[in-house]
Scaffold this active site. Sequence first.
Site: not given
Ligand code: DGP
Length: 109
Positions: A5, A8, A87, A98, A100
């Site tokens: 993850c 994580c 979401n 995970h 958020h």
């Molecule tokens: P969701 O579609 O709700 O699962 O949004 C996931 C969000 O996570 C998306 O807006 C981009 C963000 N995201 C994905 N990978 C990373 C990462 O490695 N670092 C950061 N800071 N954000 C990430």
Amino acid sequence: MNNDCIFCKIATNQLPSEKVYSDEEIIAFKDINPQAPVHILVIPKRHIISADELTKDDIELAGRMILIAQQIARQFHLDGGYRIQTNIGADGGQVVPHLHFHLLGGKKL
Ligand code: DGP
């Protein structure tokens, strides 16, 4: 901790992030692909897949996540309003499994 993850790994500092908040059970960091001038993710350190997995034992954690989003919104001067969004699952548009909360603001959404 789920070794596969990315959130994580961010929570345990195995991957870098621009953190704006951290305590013993919750962190918040800037979204890598911002959809608004302010786009911050508030996550539990514990691996919970989504809000659909929350139980009564998590009521305080979930409430604290909202209050932390509110506190960050104030810190970033989102005085005109903002959005807190989560979401759930593929049909809900969830990409990272995970839990958020997206905190979005800084423009008219
Ligand atoms: P969701 O579609 O709700 O699962 O949004 C996931 C969000 O996570 C998306 O807006 C981009 C963000 N995201 C994905 N990978 C990373 C990462 O490695 N670092 C950061 N800071 N954000 C990430």
